[in-house]
Design a protein around this motif. Sequence first.
Motif, PDB file in Angstrom:
ATOM      1  N   VAL A 144       0.865  -1.182   0.000  1.00  0.00           N
ATOM      2  CA  VAL A 144       0.000   0.000   0.000  1.00  0.00           C
ATOM      3  C   VAL A 144       0.898   1.227   0.000  1.00  0.00           C
ATOM      4  N   ALA A 145       0.547   2.214  -0.834  1.00  0.00           N
ATOM      5  CA  ALA A 145       1.393   3.417  -0.927  1.00  0.00           C
ATOM      6  C   ALA A 145       0.566   4.599  -1.401  1.00  0.00           C
ATOM      7  N   CYS A 146       1.071   5.792  -1.111  1.00  0.00           N
ATOM      8  CA  CYS A 146       0.516   6.983  -1.754  1.00  0.00           C
ATOM      9  C   CYS A 146       1.173   7.107  -3.134  1.00  0.00           C
ATOM     10  N   PRO A 147       0.394   7.236  -4.192  1.00  0.00           N
ATOM     11  CA  PRO A 147       0.982   7.255  -5.529  1.00  0.00           C
ATOM     12  C   PRO A 147       1.674   8.581  -5.832  1.00  0.00           C
ATOM     13  N   VAL A 148       2.626   8.513  -6.724  1.00  0.00           N
ATOM     14  CA  VAL A 148       3.344   9.707  -7.185  1.00  0.00           C
ATOM     15  C   VAL A 148       3.129   9.801  -8.703  1.00  0.00           C
ATOM     16  N   TYR A 149       2.706  10.983  -9.140  1.00  0.00           N
ATOM     17  CA  TYR A 149       2.490  11.174 -10.577  1.00  0.00           C
ATOM     18  C   TYR A 149       3.717  11.840 -11.187  1.00  0.00           C
ATOM     19  N   ARG A 150       4.312  11.180 -12.167  1.00  0.00           N
ATOM     20  CA  ARG A 150       5.435  11.806 -12.885  1.00  0.00           C
ATOM     21  C   ARG A 150       4.889  12.373 -14.188  1.00  0.00           C
ATOM     22  N   ASP A 151       5.093  13.672 -14.364  1.00  0.00           N
ATOM     23  CA  ASP A 151       4.425  14.387 -15.450  1.00  0.00           C
ATOM     24  C   ASP A 151       5.205  14.282 -16.757  1.00  0.00           C
ATOM     25  N   THR A 152       5.302  13.086 -17.270  1.00  0.00           N
ATOM     26  CA  THR A 152       5.919  12.891 -18.589  1.00  0.00           C
ATOM     27  C   THR A 152       4.905  13.259 -19.661  1.00  0.00           C
ATOM     28  N   ASP A 153       5.417  13.637 -20.810  1.00  0.00           N
ATOM     29  CA  ASP A 153       4.513  14.051 -21.882  1.00  0.00           C
ATOM     30  C   ASP A 153       4.940  13.434 -23.204  1.00  0.00           C
ATOM     31  N   THR A 155      -3.710  -1.379  -9.479  1.00  0.00           N
ATOM     32  CA  THR A 155      -3.627  -0.333  -8.454  1.00  0.00           C
ATOM     33  C   THR A 155      -5.042   0.027  -8.020  1.00  0.00           C
ATOM     34  N   SER A 156      -5.469  -0.507  -6.908  1.00  0.00           N
ATOM     35  CA  SER A 156      -6.825  -0.230  -6.413  1.00  0.00           C
ATOM     36  C   SER A 156      -6.809   0.978  -5.499  1.00  0.00           C
ATOM     37  N   ARG A 157      -7.755   1.876  -5.724  1.00  0.00           N
ATOM     38  CA  ARG A 157      -7.859   3.063  -4.871  1.00  0.00           C
ATOM     39  C   ARG A 157      -8.435   2.683  -3.523  1.00  0.00           C
ATOM     40  N   LEU A 158      -7.770   3.076  -2.458  1.00  0.00           N
ATOM     41  CA  LEU A 158      -8.270   2.847  -1.107  1.00  0.00           C
ATOM     42  C   LEU A 158      -8.790   4.158  -0.532  1.00  0.00           C
ATOM     43  N   ASP A 159      -9.660   4.072   0.456  1.00  0.00           N
ATOM     44  CA  ASP A 159     -10.203   5.293   1.063  1.00  0.00           C
ATOM     45  C   ASP A 159      -9.258   5.821   2.139  1.00  0.00           C
ATOM     46  N   ILE A 160      -8.006   5.937   1.793  1.00  0.00           N
ATOM     47  CA  ILE A 160      -6.984   6.473   2.699  1.00  0.00           C
ATOM     48  C   ILE A 160      -6.429   7.736   2.034  1.00  0.00           C
ATOM     49  N   PRO A 161      -6.661   8.911   2.645  1.00  0.00           N
ATOM     50  CA  PRO A 161      -6.220  10.150   1.992  1.00  0.00           C
ATOM     51  C   PRO A 161      -4.697  10.217   1.865  1.00  0.00           C
ATOM     52  N   CYS A 162      -4.254  10.840   0.795  1.00  0.00           N
ATOM     53  CA  CYS A 162      -2.823  11.055   0.562  1.00  0.00           C
ATOM     54  C   CYS A 162      -2.580  12.517   0.218  1.00  0.00           C
ATOM     55  N   THR A 210     -24.803  16.495   1.105  1.00  0.00           N
ATOM     56  CA  THR A 210     -24.021  15.668   2.035  1.00  0.00           C
ATOM     57  C   THR A 210     -24.152  14.210   1.616  1.00  0.00           C
ATOM     58  N   CYS A 211     -23.030  13.608   1.314  1.00  0.00           N
ATOM     59  CA  CYS A 211     -23.033  12.203   0.903  1.00  0.00           C
ATOM     60  C   CYS A 211     -23.283  11.343   2.143  1.00  0.00           C
ATOM     61  N   THR A 212     -24.232  10.425   2.048  1.00  0.00           N
ATOM     62  CA  THR A 212     -24.533   9.561   3.190  1.00  0.00           C
ATOM     63  C   THR A 212     -23.826   8.210   3.089  1.00  0.00           C
ATOM     64  N   GLY A 213     -23.330   7.892   1.930  1.00  0.00           N
ATOM     65  CA  GLY A 213     -22.556   6.670   1.756  1.00  0.00           C
ATOM     66  C   GLY A 213     -21.091   7.024   1.551  1.00  0.00           C
ATOM     67  N   ARG A 214     -20.496   6.485   0.506  1.00  0.00           N
ATOM     68  CA  ARG A 214     -19.110   6.860   0.201  1.00  0.00           C
ATOM     69  C   ARG A 214     -19.034   8.348  -0.135  1.00  0.00           C
ATOM     70  N   PRO A 215     -17.968   9.021   0.253  1.00  0.00           N
ATOM     71  CA  PRO A 215     -17.816  10.425  -0.126  1.00  0.00           C
ATOM     72  C   PRO A 215     -17.655  10.555  -1.644  1.00  0.00           C
ATOM     73  N   HIS A 216     -17.918  11.740  -2.142  1.00  0.00           N
ATOM     74  CA  HIS A 216     -17.643  12.017  -3.564  1.00  0.00           C
ATOM     75  C   HIS A 216     -16.147  11.831  -3.819  1.00  0.00           C
ATOM     76  N   PRO A 217     -15.761  11.249  -4.938  1.00  0.00           N
ATOM     77  CA  PRO A 217     -14.338  10.951  -5.141  1.00  0.00           C
ATOM     78  C   PRO A 217     -13.425  12.168  -5.151  1.00  0.00           C
ATOM     79  N   PRO A 229      -4.186   5.077 -10.491  1.00  0.00           N
ATOM     80  CA  PRO A 229      -4.359   5.747  -9.192  1.00  0.00           C
ATOM     81  C   PRO A 229      -5.017   7.115  -9.285  1.00  0.00           C
ATOM     82  N   ASP A 230      -5.466   7.563  -8.137  1.00  0.00           N
ATOM     83  CA  ASP A 230      -5.921   8.933  -7.909  1.00  0.00           C
ATOM     84  C   ASP A 230      -4.919   9.519  -6.933  1.00  0.00           C
ATOM     85  N   TRP A 231      -4.345  10.638  -7.298  1.00  0.00           N
ATOM     86  CA  TRP A 231      -3.232  11.162  -6.482  1.00  0.00           C
ATOM     87  C   TRP A 231      -3.670  11.631  -5.100  1.00  0.00           C
ATOM     88  N   ASN A 232      -4.969  11.636  -4.838  1.00  0.00           N
ATOM     89  CA  ASN A 232      -5.450  12.031  -3.509  1.00  0.00           C
ATOM     90  C   ASN A 232      -5.628  10.853  -2.555  1.00  0.00           C
TER      91      ASN A 232
END
Lengths: 257, 500
Positions: A29-38, A96-103, B414-421, A66-69
């Motif tokens: 499990v990790a916080c993702p890092v986005y490398r801005d290659t183009d 890469t599954s998004r978890l509900d853990i803020p980053c 107000t989201c009552t389930g999962r928050p908005h992404p 990932p979602d960087w948040n």
Amino acid sequence: MKRLTLLAALCAATSAQAAQDTAGLVRFVACPVYRDTDAGRKSGCWLADDRENGKRWDVTESPYKPDWNFAVLVEGRPSANAAQPCGAPALDPVRTSRLDIPCTRHMIPAEGFPGRRYTLPRRNIAPLSVARAVPPGPYAERVFPVYFEFDKDFLVYQYDDWLIDNAVTWIKAAKPKKLIVTGFAATAPETVSGVTIAERPEAAQERAETIAETMRRLVPGTAVETKWEVAAQPTDEPEADGLPWQSQRRAEIRAVF
Amino acid sequence: MHFLPQKAFALPIAALVLALSVGARGGDVPDRWWAPGEGRVLPAALDYDNDHGTLRTLTVGGPLKTAGHPFFEPLGKDGRACVTCHQPSDAMSLSVKSARRQWDRTDGKDPLFAAYDGSNCPTLPQDRRESHSLLLDRGLIRVERPWPTKSFNGNPVTPDFTIEVVRDPNGCNSGPAYGPAAGKISVYRRPRPVANMKYLLAVGFPYDPKQGYALPLDPDDGKPQSGNLMADNRAGNLRIQMEDAAATHLQMLKALTPAQRKTLQDFELRVYSAMQTSKAGGALDSMGARGGPVRLRDSQPGALGSIGEPVWSEFKAWESIPKDEAAKLTPEQLAHRQSIARGAKVFREKMFLITDTAGINSRIGFGNPVRNSCVFCHNMSQMGNDVAPGQVDLGTTTLPFADPWDDLPLFKVTCTGRPHPHYGKVIYTYDPGFALTSGKCADVGKITLQSMRGLSARAPYFSNGLAKDLRGVVDYYERRYSIGYTEQEKQDLVNLMSAL
């Protein structure tokens, strides 16, 4: 479907081949890092650091990115390709599954790395205007698996749509009496990078109902029955790409005659 | 409260509407404004000038006698017809310029300004301009949605969010008759064009990748639905759309008859509208360019530009106009054509980071952020709408991305389930958009992509009219995504959009 008993505790009971297949697997499990290659569209890189050994991996090839948040659950296998266009060794296959853990979101510059030019993935579907080849018979009972992100029931673009498209093409040709859709969830708690994770039991039912509704829309008129099971076990179906955790997070469409 | 003067009530509605229309014309030249019930003939090709050039509207199989036609006849108690808000001069939508003109010419008596939805709220004094400010300043029509959402695509829905009214400047989201407690939510939106429909109804692939489902099936014909008709995707086919519009915007007391529905649908599928001539660049279908509505009429809809004909490649020939051809143009015409061609390339090729945008960055799996260009979403050849159902949250209606406006209602979701992404558990929005249809918190702020043809004829832009002109559209995207457009690129994009 042949089932595998998996991972360290169960390795002894598996075949030598299966044991070899699980060797080298990476999960953290990790916080993702986005490398801005183009290098054009969709060419940015996703990196993730395994904090237990300090290794940085390129996880860009995941079908759900990932979602960087938010933290991601990384599952993969080191790529056979030694190239490092994103500045780190790649995992491929990888999820890469998004978890509900803020980053804290973190973006780094390209630093000279080119990234990857986008190419259409193998698992992509043709437009509806393109006729599908009719799969040859004879037709008999068959099971089609569909795979999901951790704890989600969302159909993954350019993965699940392709799996379902193949299944539906076969079902339309085979005309089974009914479809039995079984949803599975990996509910046994595991600790990964110090985080205890387990899928919700409800995810199994949600997966079954999502796929059942999808079948009702794509093959209307065919009877669809739903079931669900928790404590899912891994399988060795090829479209899970040899990733046992991915194979647990599935629904199965069983065509019955 | 009604907007009509007392003496007007003595007249039959149709006669009154005609009287207002004739009074508004002021001469023998057919007026730009098509009033309900006036019985004009709609030509097979009809041109109207605007600030950027000439818009052409084609009616396949035309000319069309509008007398007795349900699109053009007043059907409800307010004297409105479909054409009231879907004017041929405005690319079958409604511009603020036209709305203001009708206000000035009729002293606010035109059926357009009906209390039900042509005013900020029916409870306001209808004879005052300020009671119609949202229509006159930003081209917004009130849209009343039921609350809570009960069903979507025929399936029962229990919303996974609550909604409160933070402020209600117009009175249509509070009090005994309006607002969530009364089972009604008022939002304010631009009328969408009734033209080029085959593109909006086209289905390219059998899945909605934004929702993670196979496309829903049309309850009438059993075929997959495009999901691109309405701003909040509340109507999946034209029947449902026209029944919704008849019961609300037209205030019809009876249901449309099957014959009326058939006539309306037949007409809506025959109308094509696009810019034909650029004021600065000349004919948009000359020197190899393929602008104008004829190509829209003659092309197959639903093709994905990335695997077929690139979006806006109609102007590819103008990327390099041969010298002998260029010599036939004025320097200004040549420069403008080159700018349009550059704008098409910028639209396709200028990459930027798309961030925190539901429908793109979630839940579809592209990642957040993802690098792409305008054609990532505006991906259908010839038309620039989304081949997939186009519900995306650009932030135009939702804080912190939306501009601060004190004349729109503000809701706390107000989201009552999962928050908005991306927004989290609590969201402040002027218009929850698709969430009012799906009942999902994750869909708050999502608005179906706009049609891109005939833009010159129908300012302002975005569902809530936040961009007063084409430059405002570019500026919003620049603010939202820090794209880094050069001044030249901005002007090229404006010139491209003015030619569509």
